[in-house]
Design a protein around this motif. Sequence first.
Motif, PDB file in Angstrom:
ATOM      1  N   HIS A 191       0.866  -1.182   0.000  1.00 15.76           N
ATOM      2  CA  HIS A 191       0.000   0.000   0.000  1.00 15.76           C
ATOM      3  C   HIS A 191       0.902   1.230   0.000  1.00 15.76           C
ATOM      4  O   HIS A 191       1.662   1.452   0.953  1.00 15.76           O
ATOM      5  CB  HIS A 191      -0.906   0.023   1.220  1.00 15.76           C
ATOM      6  N   ALA A 192       0.843   2.010  -1.069  1.00 17.46           N
ATOM      7  CA  ALA A 192       1.678   3.212  -1.182  1.00 17.46           C
ATOM      8  C   ALA A 192       1.080   4.124  -2.256  1.00 17.46           C
ATOM      9  O   ALA A 192       0.089   3.781  -2.906  1.00 17.46           O
ATOM     10  CB  ALA A 192       3.115   2.829  -1.541  1.00 17.46           C
ATOM     11  N   ARG A 193       1.691   5.285  -2.439  1.00 20.95           N
ATOM     12  CA  ARG A 193       1.255   6.176  -3.513  1.00 20.95           C
ATOM     13  C   ARG A 193       1.587   5.549  -4.863  1.00 20.95           C
ATOM     14  O   ARG A 193       2.482   4.717  -4.981  1.00 20.95           O
ATOM     15  CB  ARG A 193       1.926   7.534  -3.368  1.00 20.95           C
ATOM     16  N   GLN A 194       0.867   5.993  -5.870  1.00 20.65           N
ATOM     17  CA  GLN A 194       1.013   5.382  -7.192  1.00 20.65           C
ATOM     18  C   GLN A 194       2.434   5.485  -7.725  1.00 20.65           C
ATOM     19  O   GLN A 194       2.893   4.625  -8.461  1.00 20.65           O
ATOM     20  CB  GLN A 194       0.028   6.046  -8.179  1.00 20.65           C
ATOM     21  N   GLU A 195       3.141   6.550  -7.384  1.00 16.78           N
ATOM     22  CA  GLU A 195       4.476   6.739  -7.946  1.00 16.78           C
ATOM     23  C   GLU A 195       5.545   5.919  -7.232  1.00 16.78           C
ATOM     24  O   GLU A 195       6.703   5.892  -7.652  1.00 16.78           O
ATOM     25  CB  GLU A 195       4.874   8.218  -7.854  1.00 16.78           C
ATOM     26  N   CYS A 196       5.176   5.284  -6.162  1.00 13.39           N
ATOM     27  CA  CYS A 196       6.184   4.592  -5.341  1.00 13.39           C
ATOM     28  C   CYS A 196       6.449   3.170  -5.815  1.00 13.39           C
ATOM     29  O   CYS A 196       5.522   2.432  -6.140  1.00 13.39           O
ATOM     30  CB  CYS A 196       5.718   4.534  -3.885  1.00 13.39           C
ATOM     31  N   ARG A 197       7.698   2.829  -5.840  1.00 16.54           N
ATOM     32  CA  ARG A 197       8.133   1.438  -5.982  1.00 16.54           C
ATOM     33  C   ARG A 197       9.077   1.172  -4.819  1.00 16.54           C
ATOM     34  O   ARG A 197      10.083   1.870  -4.659  1.00 16.54           O
ATOM     35  CB  ARG A 197       8.834   1.190  -7.316  1.00 16.54           C
ATOM     36  N   VAL A 198       8.751   0.187  -4.013  1.00 16.69           N
ATOM     37  CA  VAL A 198       9.519  -0.058  -2.789  1.00 16.69           C
ATOM     38  C   VAL A 198      10.039  -1.493  -2.748  1.00 16.69           C
ATOM     39  O   VAL A 198       9.551  -2.373  -3.462  1.00 16.69           O
ATOM     40  CB  VAL A 198       8.665   0.205  -1.522  1.00 16.69           C
ATOM     41  N   GLN A 199      11.015  -1.677  -1.902  1.00 15.67           N
ATOM     42  CA  GLN A 199      11.521  -3.012  -1.605  1.00 15.67           C
ATOM     43  C   GLN A 199      10.961  -3.459  -0.257  1.00 15.67           C
ATOM     44  O   GLN A 199      11.062  -2.722   0.727  1.00 15.67           O
ATOM     45  CB  GLN A 199      13.047  -3.028  -1.569  1.00 15.67           C
ATOM     46  N   VAL A 200      10.384  -4.641  -0.235  1.00 17.83           N
ATOM     47  CA  VAL A 200       9.885  -5.235   1.007  1.00 17.83           C
ATOM     48  C   VAL A 200      10.859  -6.338   1.407  1.00 17.83           C
ATOM     49  O   VAL A 200      11.104  -7.276   0.648  1.00 17.83           O
ATOM     50  CB  VAL A 200       8.470  -5.799   0.832  1.00 17.83           C
ATOM     51  N   HIS A 201      11.404  -6.191   2.602  1.00 20.22           N
ATOM     52  CA  HIS A 201      12.418  -7.129   3.092  1.00 20.22           C
ATOM     53  C   HIS A 201      11.942  -7.734   4.414  1.00 20.22           C
ATOM     54  O   HIS A 201      11.428  -7.017   5.282  1.00 20.22           O
ATOM     55  CB  HIS A 201      13.748  -6.406   3.302  1.00 20.22           C
ATOM     56  N   VAL A 202      12.091  -9.036   4.570  1.00 23.03           N
ATOM     57  CA  VAL A 202      11.737  -9.700   5.832  1.00 23.03           C
ATOM     58  C   VAL A 202      12.804  -9.361   6.857  1.00 23.03           C
ATOM     59  O   VAL A 202      13.938  -9.832   6.786  1.00 23.03           O
ATOM     60  CB  VAL A 202      11.611 -11.220   5.647  1.00 23.03           C
ATOM     61  N   ALA A 203      12.439  -8.534   7.830  1.00 21.67           N
ATOM     62  CA  ALA A 203      13.403  -8.119   8.852  1.00 21.67           C
ATOM     63  C   ALA A 203      13.597  -9.191   9.915  1.00 21.67           C
ATOM     64  O   ALA A 203      14.708  -9.404  10.405  1.00 21.67           O
ATOM     65  CB  ALA A 203      12.939  -6.823   9.509  1.00 21.67           C
ATOM     66  N   SER A 204      12.520  -9.882  10.272  1.00 22.34           N
ATOM     67  CA  SER A 204      12.618 -10.938  11.288  1.00 22.34           C
ATOM     68  C   SER A 204      11.442 -11.893  11.125  1.00 22.34           C
ATOM     69  O   SER A 204      10.347 -11.488  10.763  1.00 22.34           O
ATOM     70  CB  SER A 204      12.629 -10.346  12.691  1.00 22.34           C
ATOM     71  N   ALA A 205      11.703 -13.156  11.414  1.00 22.19           N
ATOM     72  CA  ALA A 205      10.650 -14.176  11.395  1.00 22.19           C
ATOM     73  C   ALA A 205      11.023 -15.224  12.432  1.00 22.19           C
ATOM     74  O   ALA A 205      12.107 -15.805  12.370  1.00 22.19           O
ATOM     75  CB  ALA A 205      10.517 -14.801  10.021  1.00 22.19           C
ATOM     76  N   GLU A 206      10.139 -15.430  13.385  1.00 22.98           N
ATOM     77  CA  GLU A 206      10.447 -16.324  14.508  1.00 22.98           C
ATOM     78  C   GLU A 206       9.233 -17.188  14.830  1.00 22.98           C
ATOM     79  O   GLU A 206       8.114 -16.701  14.981  1.00 22.98           O
ATOM     80  CB  GLU A 206      10.829 -15.487  15.724  1.00 22.98           C
ATOM     81  N   LEU A 207       9.484 -18.486  14.939  1.00 25.49           N
ATOM     82  CA  LEU A 207       8.442 -19.425  15.345  1.00 25.49           C
ATOM     83  C   LEU A 207       8.534 -19.646  16.848  1.00 25.49           C
ATOM     84  O   LEU A 207       9.628 -19.788  17.407  1.00 25.49           O
ATOM     85  CB  LEU A 207       8.615 -20.758  14.624  1.00 25.49           C
ATOM     86  N   HIS A 208       7.380 -19.717  17.497  1.00 25.39           N
ATOM     87  CA  HIS A 208       7.368 -19.921  18.947  1.00 25.39           C
ATOM     88  C   HIS A 208       6.020 -20.454  19.384  1.00 25.39           C
ATOM     89  O   HIS A 208       5.034 -20.410  18.628  1.00 25.39           O
ATOM     90  CB  HIS A 208       7.687 -18.603  19.684  1.00 25.39           C
ATOM     91  N   ASN A 209       5.966 -20.977  20.593  1.00 22.48           N
ATOM     92  CA  ASN A 209       4.710 -21.502  21.150  1.00 22.48           C
ATOM     93  C   ASN A 209       4.029 -20.453  22.015  1.00 22.48           C
ATOM     94  O   ASN A 209       4.607 -19.441  22.343  1.00 22.48           O
ATOM     95  CB  ASN A 209       4.979 -22.754  21.979  1.00 22.48           C
TER      96      ASN A 209
END
Length: 209
Positions: A191-209
């Motif tokens: 979700h961004a303005r029409q003129e925007c092209r961005v990079q989406v990077h996974v900063a953290s991902a953690e599995l837990h109970n």
Amino acid sequence: MPNLEKLKKMASRRFFWTFLFFLCVFGFGAWLFAVQSGPEIATILSLVVSTIALIASPSESRNSVWIALASAFLVVAAGALGYVLYDNLRSVNVTANVRFDGTSEGTTELVNDQAATFVIATDESRDNLTIGFEITDAPASSRIQDCRTDPDTGISLKLDSQPVAIRLPPGESATVPVHDAREIHGAVTMHARQECRVQVHVASAELHN
């Protein structure tokens, strides 16, 4: 002083060597439980070694052998149980396991309303996934360079296990139930303005109970 004599017998050098011997056998047996057919091998090994040790021992020292065997078994069982509890309760970092479709890494380029699917494959399953994304301007975004800090910028996260999308601003994370899945499928929508092209990077991902 019969009790003192029993303690002296238990504290004899033979008792400690016997205890150490069984400790090694049971410890090796506990390790075998992690390999294929390991539980069966470990059980047979422990029974055979214990039987031979008892048969080969003189009658007057069999009580000491029994005590050493039981002590070693309790020590290894307590250690194995502690490890199993720790292994099941600890969190698992799966940041490096995230792969966006069409790429070999956890980074993708998106424009407004564009979606990208991803998968997380892991050998260790947990009940929940906490995942966060970092958004930066893509090199090709020349008309508006500061899309990341724009209030309209954000992503929607949706997992197969949680079909309702979650809206996330840049840099924030969300916790989603994954129900012990070893392969987690999801998607992010930009979700961004029409003129925007961005990079989406996974900063953290953690599995837990």
